[in-house]
Design a protein around this motif. Structure first.
Motif, PDB file in Angstrom:
ATOM      1  N   ASP A 188      97.934  22.176  43.759  1.00 53.30           N
ATOM      2  CA  ASP A 188      97.920  21.452  45.162  1.00 53.30           C
ATOM      3  C   ASP A 188      96.836  22.220  45.998  1.00 53.30           C
ATOM      4  O   ASP A 188      96.190  21.797  46.772  1.00 53.30           O
ATOM      5  N   ALA A 189      96.719  23.530  45.815  1.00 50.81           N
ATOM      6  CA  ALA A 189      95.786  24.403  46.401  1.00 50.81           C
ATOM      7  C   ALA A 189      94.285  23.691  45.927  1.00 50.81           C
ATOM      8  O   ALA A 189      93.489  23.678  47.000  1.00 50.81           O
ATOM      9  N   TYR A 190      94.213  23.493  44.785  1.00 49.64           N
ATOM     10  CA  TYR A 190      92.765  22.934  44.410  1.00 49.64           C
ATOM     11  C   TYR A 190      92.443  21.682  45.202  1.00 49.64           C
ATOM     12  O   TYR A 190      91.644  21.197  45.453  1.00 49.64           O
ATOM     13  N   VAL A 191      93.435  20.884  45.088  1.00 47.60           N
ATOM     14  CA  VAL A 191      93.307  19.387  45.618  1.00 47.60           C
ATOM     15  C   VAL A 191      92.985  19.559  47.206  1.00 47.60           C
ATOM     16  O   VAL A 191      92.177  18.983  47.638  1.00 47.60           O
ATOM     17  N   ALA A 192      93.822  20.502  47.971  1.00 51.77           N
ATOM     18  CA  ALA A 192      93.562  20.483  49.214  1.00 51.77           C
ATOM     19  C   ALA A 192      92.017  21.151  49.610  1.00 51.77           C
ATOM     20  O   ALA A 192      91.231  20.612  50.607  1.00 51.77           O
ATOM     21  N   LEU A 193      91.670  22.133  48.694  1.00 52.14           N
ATOM     22  CA  LEU A 193      90.251  22.706  49.169  1.00 52.14           C
ATOM     23  C   LEU A 193      89.378  21.713  48.644  1.00 52.14           C
ATOM     24  O   LEU A 193      88.203  21.528  49.253  1.00 52.14           O
ATOM     25  N   GLU A 194      89.361  20.916  47.460  1.00 52.04           N
ATOM     26  CA  GLU A 194      88.468  19.799  47.303  1.00 52.04           C
ATOM     27  C   GLU A 194      88.500  18.727  48.214  1.00 52.04           C
ATOM     28  O   GLU A 194      87.385  18.185  48.457  1.00 52.04           O
ATOM     29  N   HIS A 195      89.346  18.467  48.880  1.00 52.94           N
ATOM     30  CA  HIS A 195      89.407  17.277  49.893  1.00 52.94           C
ATOM     31  C   HIS A 195      88.772  17.727  51.176  1.00 52.94           C
ATOM     32  O   HIS A 195      88.130  16.962  51.956  1.00 52.94           O
ATOM     33  N   ALA A 196      88.982  18.981  51.441  1.00 51.91           N
ATOM     34  CA  ALA A 196      88.277  19.859  52.686  1.00 51.91           C
ATOM     35  C   ALA A 196      86.682  19.621  52.518  1.00 51.91           C
ATOM     36  O   ALA A 196      86.131  19.529  53.679  1.00 51.91           O
ATOM     37  N   ARG A 197      86.117  20.158  51.194  1.00 46.34           N
ATOM     38  CA  ARG A 197      84.850  20.449  51.195  1.00 46.34           C
ATOM     39  C   ARG A 197      83.978  19.025  51.843  1.00 46.34           C
ATOM     40  O   ARG A 197      82.943  19.323  52.413  1.00 46.34           O
ATOM     41  N   PRO A 198      84.249  18.051  51.289  1.00 45.34           N
ATOM     42  CA  PRO A 198      83.466  16.970  51.904  1.00 45.34           C
ATOM     43  C   PRO A 198      83.246  16.732  53.484  1.00 45.34           C
ATOM     44  O   PRO A 198      82.160  16.404  53.909  1.00 45.34           O
ATOM     45  N   LEU A 199      84.451  16.998  54.078  1.00 43.00           N
ATOM     46  CA  LEU A 199      84.434  17.091  55.539  1.00 43.00           C
ATOM     47  C   LEU A 199      83.515  18.153  55.958  1.00 43.00           C
ATOM     48  O   LEU A 199      82.899  17.871  57.217  1.00 43.00           O
ATOM     49  N   LEU A 200      83.364  19.321  55.442  1.00 38.94           N
ATOM     50  CA  LEU A 200      82.493  20.250  55.819  1.00 38.94           C
ATOM     51  C   LEU A 200      81.118  19.817  55.437  1.00 38.94           C
ATOM     52  O   LEU A 200      80.482  20.098  56.674  1.00 38.94           O
ATOM     53  N   TYR A 201      80.705  19.455  54.545  1.00 36.23           N
ATOM     54  CA  TYR A 201      79.318  19.009  54.336  1.00 36.23           C
ATOM     55  C   TYR A 201      78.832  17.886  55.126  1.00 36.23           C
ATOM     56  O   TYR A 201      77.819  17.551  55.577  1.00 36.23           O
ATOM     57  N   GLY A 202      80.089  16.727  55.374  1.00 32.08           N
ATOM     58  CA  GLY A 202      79.898  15.839  56.098  1.00 32.08           C
ATOM     59  C   GLY A 202      79.315  16.054  57.760  1.00 32.08           C
ATOM     60  O   GLY A 202      78.570  15.621  58.204  1.00 32.08           O
ATOM     61  N   ALA A 203      79.974  17.059  57.874  1.00 33.28           N
ATOM     62  CA  ALA A 203      79.819  17.780  59.375  1.00 33.28           C
ATOM     63  C   ALA A 203      78.511  18.141  59.573  1.00 33.28           C
ATOM     64  O   ALA A 203      77.968  17.988  60.303  1.00 33.28           O
ATOM     65  N   ALA A 204      78.236  19.169  58.541  1.00 30.59           N
ATOM     66  CA  ALA A 204      76.730  19.678  58.397  1.00 30.59           C
ATOM     67  C   ALA A 204      75.638  18.537  58.571  1.00 30.59           C
ATOM     68  O   ALA A 204      74.830  18.662  59.476  1.00 30.59           O
ATOM     69  N   LEU A 205      75.968  17.550  57.804  1.00 34.46           N
ATOM     70  CA  LEU A 205      74.929  16.375  58.001  1.00 34.46           C
ATOM     71  C   LEU A 205      74.693  15.510  59.063  1.00 34.46           C
ATOM     72  O   LEU A 205      73.763  15.024  59.637  1.00 34.46           O
ATOM     73  N   SER A 206      75.874  15.675  60.012  1.00 32.38           N
ATOM     74  CA  SER A 206      76.061  14.919  61.231  1.00 32.38           C
ATOM     75  C   SER A 206      75.287  15.857  62.321  1.00 32.38           C
ATOM     76  O   SER A 206      75.636  15.366  63.557  1.00 32.38           O
ATOM     77  N   HIS A 207      74.978  16.832  62.301  1.00 31.14           N
ATOM     78  CA  HIS A 207      74.386  17.851  63.204  1.00 31.14           C
ATOM     79  C   HIS A 207      73.300  17.140  63.866  1.00 31.14           C
ATOM     80  O   HIS A 207      72.395  16.408  63.387  1.00 31.14           O
ATOM     81  N   GLY A 208      73.388  16.969  65.312  1.00 25.25           N
ATOM     82  CA  GLY A 208      72.419  16.367  66.033  1.00 25.25           C
ATOM     83  C   GLY A 208      72.819  14.964  66.373  1.00 25.25           C
ATOM     84  O   GLY A 208      72.022  14.309  67.226  1.00 25.25           O
TER      85      GLY A 208
END
Length: 319
Positions: free
Chosen positions: A228-248
């Motif tokens: 469950d911890a693995y799934v939660a972390l894996e699901h969160a990571r794309p949101l993190l990099y997606g946010a980085a790509l949306s900078h600006g």
């Protein structure tokens, strides 16, 4: 989003990982918590020389321009090792320093690793490590001011020493929103890396700790918690990099809030699983993973709680 680092980004990540794995970060963290920052400042200088701060600064100040994806990659590594110091605050403060008369002095010092900057904002009322910072800023939607450390406050993470800074002279005008959004992104990155490392350490512990004649990792209940911890972390990571790509973009504020809410919950869940699996030793201050467990709880609320960021996302959708 299936986000994969390119070769240069992966080399940079690997370089930082090797640097920190060779350093005694837990010892530096404990010394920092006790008020002895020398080892932490030495680590700060090494990370600066590796290019961490250059990723946030203009070329004229010794940087390479703001590179959000590379910054997130770096701060995931910093989070994985629980490196002490106001790293997020220093990078966020550089946004406020850019248009100020202080830029010519302080931005090159940040790039060179010679300046620790602490920062307080309306959403971040406590200035982290203000007593050892070389510069303290207090900013709002109207201006940024020089600050004094002020009163100290206890933190669940002894290596995150919090102060209520007193604002002084105005040094820059403008909205603090850009600094806040960048800080939220980098705090989320720290949480993502921290959660991954805690899970990895816990899996290794579960393979070796035995009860009833076999490793505890073979019990279904333990497997389920780790999965469950693995799934939660894996699901969160794309949101993190997606946010980085949306900078600006106009969506950056919404996306960093989504990333912070997800990484906060995922890393905090991983820390609770780590505590359960480790048992009593997980409460022991002398045990290195305990430093990360404490930090996960502290970072969960830093730069905005999950509920605050969920509300921010909902407000953006309603608008």
């Amino acid at each position: 989003m299936d986000f994969i680092l390119n070769d240069e980004q992966e080399l940079f990540r690997s370089t930082l990982d090797k640097l920190l794995s060779a350093a005694d970060v837990p010892a530096a963290t404990r010394a920092w918590a006790s008020g002895s920052p020398d080892a932490g400042r030495s680590l700060w200088k090494s990370l600066s020389e590796a290019g961490v701060f250059a990723l946030a600064l203009p070329e004229a100040s010794g940087g390479v321009g703001l590179l959000p994806v590379e910054l997130v990659t770096a701060f995931r590594v910093l989070g994985a090792y629980g490196v002490p110091g106001p790293y997020v605050e220093t990078v966020a403060a550089s946004v406020l320093l850019g248009p100020s008369p202080l830029a010519s002095e302080w931005l090159p010092r940040i790039a060179e690793g010679d300046a620790l900057v602490s920062l307080a904002l309306p959403e971040v009322p406590y200035a982290l490590d203000a007593d050892v910072a070389d510069l303290v800023l207090v900013a709002n939607q109207a201006d940024a001011r020089l600050g004094l450390p002020g009163a100290a406050h206890e933190s669940i993470d002894p290596a995150r020493r919090l102060f209520s800074p007193a604002p002084g002279e105005v040094v820059s005008s403008g909205d603090s929103g850009a600094a806040y959004n960048l800080g939220v992104l980098l705090c989320a990155a720290q949480l993502s890396g921290l959660g991954d490392r805690l899970l990895s350490l816990t899996v290794e512990y579960a393979k070796t700790r035995q009860q009833f004649g076999k490793p505890i990792g073979e019990f279904q209940a333990v497997k389920h918690h780790l999965a469950d911890a693995y799934v939660a972390l894996e699901h969160a990571r794309p949101l993190l990099y997606g946010a980085a790509l949306s900078h600006g973009s106009p969506d950056f504020a919404r996306d960093v809030s989504a990333a912070k809410a997800a990484t906060s919950e995922a890393a905090y869940f991983a820390s609770r699983v780590a505590l359960q699996v480790h048992g009593a030793i997980g409460y022991t201050d002398e045990y290195d993973p305990t430093l990360l467990i404490r930090k996960a709880r502290a970072l969960r609320g830093a730069w905005g709680s999950p509920s605050a960021h969920k509300s921010r996302v909902l407000a953006s959708l309603d608008g």
